[in-house]
Design an enzyme around this catalytic site. Sequence first.
Site, mmCIF file in Angstrom:
data_model
loop_
_atom_site.group_PDB
_atom_site.id
_atom_site.type_symbol
_atom_site.label_atom_id
_atom_site.label_comp_id
_atom_site.label_asym_id
_atom_site.label_seq_id
_atom_site.Cartn_x
_atom_site.Cartn_y
_atom_site.Cartn_z
ATOM 1 N N ARG A 122 0.839 -1.200 0.000
ATOM 2 C CA ARG A 122 0.000 0.000 0.000
ATOM 3 C C ARG A 122 0.877 1.254 0.000
ATOM 4 N NH1 ARG A 122 -4.664 0.072 4.298
ATOM 5 N NH2 ARG A 122 -5.348 1.794 2.958
ATOM 6 N N CYS B 84 -1.166 5.848 9.021
ATOM 7 C CA CYS B 84 -1.532 4.580 8.389
ATOM 8 C C CYS B 84 -2.658 4.868 7.411
ATOM 9 C CB CYS B 84 -1.925 3.553 9.435
ATOM 10 S SG CYS B 84 -3.314 4.071 10.479
#
Length: 283
Positions: A180, A238
């Site tokens: 990611r 995150c």
Amino acid sequence: MEAIITATELAHDLAGANPPVLLDVRWQLSVARAAGAPAFDGRAEYAAGHIPGAVFVDLDEELASAPGERGRHPLPDIAEFGAAMRRAGVSSGRPVVVYDGGQGWAAARAWWLLRWTGHPNVRVLDGGLPAWEGPLPTDVPTPPEGDFEPEPAEQGLLDADAAAALARSGVLLDARAAERYRGDVEPIDRVGGHIPGALSAPTTENVTADGRFLPAQELRSRFKGLGASEDTEVGVYCGSGVSAAHEVLALAVAGIPAALYVGSWSEWSADPSRPVATGPDPQ
């Protein structure tokens, strides 16, 4: 103050003169479920069995406000958060222990919020519920109202601009999975990639296979390799400020203070004007 507690230590403290308030924050990121699987229900999991005396806390409802421009798990309204904690029996003069189903992310979010708003004694059960070997009753306790009044700290919290600046002046860690970070995949947010200058540091690498944190010295060595130390300004983000709280907790175990960008990638990537870096390199 220690940031984590073992199951053995918790059992000892629960039998002591000043047992901790126990918060059960079982939660699961929806995209982690297999296609077609039923929705995860933390409250139902709690009802099926929990550590004696634990009170259930809903991450989506009590540890975050509604998703929107500020991200998928923005800060909760502080007054509402305080009321929820008092309902759960949280008081400033009594220790708190938080646990979840074992991943540690949700428990870390509760730990971070309580610490950031001024509670002096909060720890996370290392390894979560699977580490507990005692009874798991199904009765729902009704704790006396607590007296905790949250007072947010001036430090420890980053917004988008502060995170961007920290990526240039200090160390900004991206706690998501490496794919990611690189932008190879993005299962949730508008676009893949990372904040320019941020370093990839998946929080899953801070724990053993059973979800317990690595020893403090190993964590210090890992973070030192990323340029993070007690003398460095460190921040973490995150996807939505949950797994990053787990990395802030790992940094605390290592003795390294760090700030949390709560909006995280879900806020950053929602604004097309913000720059996006892709690939394995920070820039």
